[in-house]
Design an enzyme around this catalytic site. Structure first.
Site, PDB file in Angstrom:
ATOM      1  N   GLU A  56      74.346 108.374 -22.434  1.00  0.00           N
ATOM      2  CA  GLU A  56      73.985 109.792 -22.869  1.00  0.00           C
ATOM      3  C   GLU A  56      74.171 110.001 -24.344  1.00  0.00           C
ATOM      4  O   GLU A  56      73.413 110.527 -25.190  1.00  0.00           O
ATOM      5  CB  GLU A  56      74.702 110.634 -22.151  1.00  0.00           C
ATOM      6  CG  GLU A  56      74.304 110.929 -20.500  1.00  0.00           C
ATOM      7  CD  GLU A  56      74.453 112.180 -19.869  1.00  0.00           C
ATOM      8  OE1 GLU A  56      75.693 112.810 -19.980  1.00  0.00           O
ATOM      9  OE2 GLU A  56      73.793 112.576 -18.993  1.00  0.00           O
ATOM     10  N   GLN A  62      80.383 117.074 -10.496  1.00  0.00           N
ATOM     11  CA  GLN A  62      79.737 117.479  -9.411  1.00  0.00           C
ATOM     12  C   GLN A  62      80.713 117.469  -8.193  1.00  0.00           C
ATOM     13  O   GLN A  62      80.952 118.254  -7.549  1.00  0.00           O
ATOM     14  CB  GLN A  62      78.515 116.352  -9.120  1.00  0.00           C
ATOM     15  CG  GLN A  62      77.885 116.567  -7.895  1.00  0.00           C
ATOM     16  CD  GLN A  62      76.660 115.473  -7.661  1.00  0.00           C
ATOM     17  OE1 GLN A  62      76.301 115.559  -6.596  1.00  0.00           O
ATOM     18  NE2 GLN A  62      76.539 114.715  -8.511  1.00  0.00           N
TER      19      GLN A  62
HETATM   20  P1  FAD Z   1      88.637 117.831 -17.143  1.00  0.00           P
HETATM   21  O1  FAD Z   1      87.035 118.356 -17.053  1.00  0.00           O
HETATM   22  O2  FAD Z   1      88.616 116.846 -17.925  1.00  0.00           O
HETATM   23  O3  FAD Z   1      89.448 118.822 -17.152  1.00  0.00           O
HETATM   24  C1  FAD Z   1      90.892 118.717 -17.438  1.00  0.00           C
HETATM   25  C2  FAD Z   1      91.558 119.923 -18.343  1.00  0.00           C
HETATM   26  O4  FAD Z   1      92.865 119.820 -18.265  1.00  0.00           O
HETATM   27  C3  FAD Z   1      90.984 120.350 -19.429  1.00  0.00           C
HETATM   28  O5  FAD Z   1      90.869 121.596 -19.789  1.00  0.00           O
HETATM   29  C4  FAD Z   1      92.311 119.876 -20.384  1.00  0.00           C
HETATM   30  O6  FAD Z   1      92.214 120.450 -21.550  1.00  0.00           O
HETATM   31  C5  FAD Z   1      93.450 120.341 -19.585  1.00  0.00           C
HETATM   32  N1  FAD Z   1      94.578 119.312 -19.741  1.00  0.00           N
HETATM   33  C6  FAD Z   1      94.520 118.056 -20.084  1.00  0.00           C
HETATM   34  N2  FAD Z   1      95.810 117.648 -20.213  1.00  0.00           N
HETATM   35  C7  FAD Z   1      96.753 118.867 -20.296  1.00  0.00           C
HETATM   36  C8  FAD Z   1      97.992 118.803 -20.383  1.00  0.00           C
HETATM   37  N3  FAD Z   1      98.841 118.004 -20.754  1.00  0.00           N
HETATM   38  N4  FAD Z   1      98.532 120.279 -20.385  1.00  0.00           N
HETATM   39  C9  FAD Z   1      97.356 121.378 -20.347  1.00  0.00           C
HETATM   40  N5  FAD Z   1      96.166 121.032 -19.959  1.00  0.00           N
HETATM   41  C10 FAD Z   1      95.809 119.786 -19.756  1.00  0.00           C
HETATM   42  N6  FAD Z   1      80.163 114.404 -14.617  1.00  0.00           N
HETATM   43  C11 FAD Z   1      78.853 114.899 -13.797  1.00  0.00           C
HETATM   44  O7  FAD Z   1      78.994 115.142 -12.454  1.00  0.00           O
HETATM   45  N7  FAD Z   1      77.614 115.078 -14.312  1.00  0.00           N
HETATM   46  C12 FAD Z   1      77.490 115.075 -15.411  1.00  0.00           C
HETATM   47  O8  FAD Z   1      76.448 114.946 -16.338  1.00  0.00           O
HETATM   48  C13 FAD Z   1      78.562 114.423 -16.344  1.00  0.00           C
HETATM   49  N8  FAD Z   1      78.364 114.206 -17.847  1.00  0.00           N
HETATM   50  C14 FAD Z   1      79.734 113.594 -18.459  1.00  0.00           C
HETATM   51  C15 FAD Z   1      79.290 113.529 -20.047  1.00  0.00           C
HETATM   52  C16 FAD Z   1      80.255 113.154 -20.659  1.00  0.00           C
HETATM   53  C17 FAD Z   1      80.200 112.847 -22.060  1.00  0.00           C
HETATM   54  C18 FAD Z   1      81.638 112.801 -19.909  1.00  0.00           C
HETATM   55  C19 FAD Z   1      82.685 112.342 -20.673  1.00  0.00           C
HETATM   56  C20 FAD Z   1      81.771 113.062 -18.614  1.00  0.00           C
HETATM   57  C21 FAD Z   1      80.743 113.346 -17.924  1.00  0.00           C
HETATM   58  N9  FAD Z   1      80.715 113.795 -16.433  1.00  0.00           N
HETATM   59  C22 FAD Z   1      79.866 114.225 -15.531  1.00  0.00           C
HETATM   60  C23 FAD Z   1      82.390 113.436 -15.859  1.00  0.00           C
HETATM   61  C24 FAD Z   1      82.948 114.866 -15.593  1.00  0.00           C
HETATM   62  O9  FAD Z   1      83.007 115.394 -16.861  1.00  0.00           O
HETATM   63  C25 FAD Z   1      84.405 114.857 -15.061  1.00  0.00           C
HETATM   64  O10 FAD Z   1      84.319 114.141 -13.941  1.00  0.00           O
HETATM   65  C26 FAD Z   1      84.830 116.068 -14.987  1.00  0.00           C
HETATM   66  O11 FAD Z   1      85.190 116.838 -16.250  1.00  0.00           O
HETATM   67  C27 FAD Z   1      86.350 116.110 -14.350  1.00  0.00           C
HETATM   68  O12 FAD Z   1      86.781 117.388 -14.175  1.00  0.00           O
HETATM   69  P2  FAD Z   1      88.321 117.581 -14.226  1.00  0.00           P
HETATM   70  O13 FAD Z   1      88.568 118.934 -13.734  1.00  0.00           O
HETATM   71  O14 FAD Z   1      88.943 116.535 -13.190  1.00  0.00           O
HETATM   72  O15 FAD Z   1      88.935 117.462 -15.524  1.00  0.00           O
HETATM   73  P1  NAD Z   2      81.830 104.040 -16.354  1.00  0.00           P
HETATM   74  O1  NAD Z   2      83.160 103.366 -15.742  1.00  0.00           O
HETATM   75  O2  NAD Z   2      80.839 104.540 -15.439  1.00  0.00           O
HETATM   76  O3  NAD Z   2      80.923 102.888 -17.298  1.00  0.00           O
HETATM   77  C1  NAD Z   2      81.701 102.107 -18.222  1.00  0.00           C
HETATM   78  C2  NAD Z   2      81.025 101.055 -18.677  1.00  0.00           C
HETATM   79  O4  NAD Z   2      81.613 100.436 -19.670  1.00  0.00           O
HETATM   80  C3  NAD Z   2      80.585 100.202 -17.810  1.00  0.00           C
HETATM   81  O5  NAD Z   2      79.193  99.783 -17.709  1.00  0.00           O
HETATM   82  C4  NAD Z   2      81.311  98.927 -17.730  1.00  0.00           C
HETATM   83  O6  NAD Z   2      81.051  97.719 -17.383  1.00  0.00           O
HETATM   84  C5  NAD Z   2      81.593  99.012 -19.490  1.00  0.00           C
HETATM   85  N1  NAD Z   2      82.658  98.302 -19.926  1.00  0.00           N
HETATM   86  C6  NAD Z   2      83.928  98.107 -19.358  1.00  0.00           C
HETATM   87  N2  NAD Z   2      84.713  97.476 -20.178  1.00  0.00           N
HETATM   88  C7  NAD Z   2      83.868  96.974 -21.095  1.00  0.00           C
HETATM   89  C8  NAD Z   2      84.251  96.148 -22.474  1.00  0.00           C
HETATM   90  N3  NAD Z   2      85.385  95.551 -22.459  1.00  0.00           N
HETATM   91  N4  NAD Z   2      83.076  95.967 -23.025  1.00  0.00           N
HETATM   92  C9  NAD Z   2      82.096  96.600 -23.101  1.00  0.00           C
HETATM   93  N5  NAD Z   2      81.760  97.083 -22.003  1.00  0.00           N
HETATM   94  C10 NAD Z   2      82.813  97.627 -20.991  1.00  0.00           C
HETATM   95  O7  NAD Z   2      82.420 105.255 -17.193  1.00  0.00           O
HETATM   96  P2  NAD Z   2      81.676 106.444 -18.275  1.00  0.00           P
HETATM   97  O8  NAD Z   2      80.111 105.992 -18.628  1.00  0.00           O
HETATM   98  O9  NAD Z   2      82.509 106.776 -19.002  1.00  0.00           O
HETATM   99  O10 NAD Z   2      81.624 107.463 -16.940  1.00  0.00           O
HETATM  100  C11 NAD Z   2      82.778 108.043 -16.271  1.00  0.00           C
HETATM  101  C12 NAD Z   2      82.240 108.962 -15.208  1.00  0.00           C
HETATM  102  O11 NAD Z   2      81.548 110.032 -15.556  1.00  0.00           O
HETATM  103  C13 NAD Z   2      81.605 108.168 -14.077  1.00  0.00           C
HETATM  104  O12 NAD Z   2      81.731 108.417 -12.827  1.00  0.00           O
HETATM  105  C14 NAD Z   2      80.064 108.561 -14.513  1.00  0.00           C
HETATM  106  O13 NAD Z   2      79.368 108.784 -13.612  1.00  0.00           O
HETATM  107  C15 NAD Z   2      80.582 110.081 -14.902  1.00  0.00           C
HETATM  108  N6  NAD Z   2      79.568 110.442 -16.094  1.00  0.00           N
HETATM  109  C16 NAD Z   2      78.372 110.957 -15.383  1.00  0.00           C
HETATM  110  C17 NAD Z   2      77.152 111.646 -16.080  1.00  0.00           C
HETATM  111  C18 NAD Z   2      75.995 112.098 -15.436  1.00  0.00           C
HETATM  112  O14 NAD Z   2      76.046 112.217 -14.323  1.00  0.00           O
HETATM  113  N7  NAD Z   2      75.038 112.612 -16.295  1.00  0.00           N
HETATM  114  C19 NAD Z   2      77.516 111.472 -17.584  1.00  0.00           C
HETATM  115  C20 NAD Z   2      78.574 110.825 -18.061  1.00  0.00           C
HETATM  116  C21 NAD Z   2      79.779 110.427 -17.227  1.00  0.00           C
END
Ligand code: FAD
Ligand code: NAD
Length: 404
Positions: A170, A319
């Site tokens: 992404e 999700q």
């Molecule tokens: P988080 O969303 O990480 O929230 C944690 C909260 O805790 C934050 O507000 C943070 O500020 C707070 N916090 C942390 N440490 C402390 C502390 N010490 N004191 C007080 N507060 C603190 N998942 C999907 O289903 N669909 C997607 O399209 C998708 N896209 C993604 C794209 C990216 C770039 C990334 C990185 C992840 C994506 N994910 C996606 C995964 C998804 O974002 C995570 O699974 C989700 O955010 C987890 O939710 P959470 O509530 O556990 O934690």
């Molecule tokens: P991930 O664990 O899904 O992918 C990490 C990737 O890094 C893997 O392909 C792995 O083989 C690779 N990797 C691991 N060690 C490595 C190394 N030493 N050198 C090179 N490559 C290496 O992690 P993510 O992409 O950060 O996703 C984290 C979670 O967030 C997942 O559950 C994912 O489904 C979710 N997520 C979802 C969306 C979405 O639904 N659109 C978007 C972003 C993240």
């Protein structure tokens, strides 16, 4: 109903959704609920790759927690949690201590570096709003310096993305659109820029549908992005990354920017909380409680649950975090009413991976989608997450409506 003291840590998808579910289902006098979060805002973690690439402003990915919390029912405390002690039933923060009858831990994810040398120090990770802003500014700085330098070091314009999982792909999708803008802004010839994704596994998006993966790779390659597959990053230095190409064969890629997107773990505070964990994730009981601690729930990326159909953990996703939050809220209310808790059963609807603003791939309800259709679906999913927490007003304020 016993008036219980409920403490929720973290206002991410898991923690904030738990709070919102509780406020919908409880009256002000039913419970004493406190939500603690580091910032006074929630950020959409699922949009952070856009803020990191610079295609969306950091302001657009966040909103004030107080806008979605009913202050009569939930007390919000802006503080950084510094310690959790489930044996003493105590949470410490930089602003004081808290006790609880029930604790909900939703402190989210951190980038996993697997102990690989130098990554903590020299790579950037798409972990939160501040980190995303830092990546955006770092890339802009490299472009500005290249433009300004008398003796030009083209490696300033090389961006290595470690990991071709959903986050890496992404982010690359956004970079594909952002690089031409940066070249224009900083007078950089585009052929000088190199964006390389290094993936350890033998394929991009391991485990995802091969036809969709092929679509994504072709799309990104058409934007000039290169892939090095089956080549793990084994070291990072101030100059770039070392990758393993064969048994004894290594390559060094000089790069001005290294973004590490190779997996996540739970929040490190779990490791010293007294709860058994694996990479800071807690293998929760079926009702989302921490084993051995019936007054502690774990929600979101800090929770680990095995999908028995495939004998692997469910992926840490927003999700699932939001679905878990509903169960956690219901189970808290059940405990307060001396009723039985119920099991969390995820309802997986599929995944959509964006490839930039107007392209994506998705596997939704068993149907494969690509292109504009998938991109619109991704925006609908993004807007739905806003709706679930803040209703229509939040969608109107922060939603994505640029569909075509
Ligand atoms: P988080 O969303 O990480 O929230 C944690 C909260 O805790 C934050 O507000 C943070 O500020 C707070 N916090 C942390 N440490 C402390 C502390 N010490 N004191 C007080 N507060 C603190 N998942 C999907 O289903 N669909 C997607 O399209 C998708 N896209 C993604 C794209 C990216 C770039 C990334 C990185 C992840 C994506 N994910 C996606 C995964 C998804 O974002 C995570 O699974 C989700 O955010 C987890 O939710 P959470 O509530 O556990 O934690
Ligand atoms: P991930 O664990 O899904 O992918 C990490 C990737 O890094 C893997 O392909 C792995 O083989 C690779 N990797 C691991 N060690 C490595 C190394 N030493 N050198 C090179 N490559 C290496 O992690 P993510 O992409 O950060 O996703 C984290 C979670 O967030 C997942 O559950 C994912 O489904 C979710 N997520 C979802 C969306 C979405 O639904 N659109 C978007 C972003 C993240």
């Amino acid at each position: 109903m016993n008036r219980a003291k409920i403490l929720i840590l973290g206002a991410g998808y898991g923690g904030l959704s738990t709070a919102v579910n509780l406020q919908k289902k409880l009256n002000a006098n039913d419970a004493d609920i406190t939500l603690i979060n580091k910032n006074d805002y929630h950020y959409e973690s699922t949009w952070l790759h856009e803020a990191a690439a610079g295609t969306l402003s950091p302001e657009d990915v966040r909103y004030d927690i107080k806008n979605v919390i009913n202050g009569d029912k939930i007390q919000f405390v802006q503080a950084a949690v510094t310690g959790i002690d489930v044996n003493a039933r105590k949470v410490t923060t930089d602003k004081g201590e808290h006790t609880y009858d029930y604790l909900v831990i939703g402190l989210g994810f951190e980038g996993e570096t697997f102990g690989i040398e130098g990554l903590d120090k020299y790579a950037l990770s798409i972990a939160n709003v501040g980190a995303a802003r830092q990546i955006r500014e770092h890339i802009e700085y490299q472009f500005a310096m290249w433009s300004q330098d008398e003796v030009k070091d083209d490696s300033r314009l090389t961006i290595v993305v470690g990991g071709a999982g959903f986050t890496g792909i992404e982010f690359l999708g956004e970079l594909g659109n952002r690089i031409p803008e940066l070249c224009k802004e900083f007078d950089v010839p585009q052929e000088k820029v190199r964006v390389l994704c290094v993936e350890a596994a033998p394929m991009v998006l391991p485990g995802f549908d091969p036809e969709l993966v092929d679509y994504a790779v072709r799309h990104l390659e058409s934007k000039g992005i290169e892939f090095s597959i089956g080549t793990p990053v084994v070291q990072a230095t101030p100059e770039g990354v070392k990758i393993k190409k064969g048994e004894e064969e290594f390559d060094f890629i000089k790069a001005g920017t290294v973004v590490w997107a190779a997996g996540v773990r739970g929040n490190r505070l779990i490791e010293t909380s007294g709860i058994e964990n694996m990479r800071a994730r807690v293998k929760v009981d079926k009702d989302m409680r921490a084993p051995g601690f019936p007054d502690v729930f774990i929600v979101g990326d800090c929770a680990l649950m095995i999908n028995e159909e495939v004998n692997r953990p469910y992926p840490p996703t927003a999700q699932i975090a939001m679905q878990q939050a509903e169960t956690v809220a219901d189970n808290l209310i059940a405990l307060m009413n001396n009723e039985d808790t119920h099991e969390f059963v995820p309802k997986l609807k599929g995944s959509v991976c964006s490839l930039g603003e107007h392209d994506a791939i998705g596997d939704v309800m068993g149907r494969k989608i690509t292109g504009t259709k998938a991109s619109i679906m991704k925006k609908i999913i993004d807007n739905r997450a806003l709706y679930m927490i803040g209703g229509a007003p939040l969608v109107m304020k922060k939603g994505k409506f640029n569909l075509l």
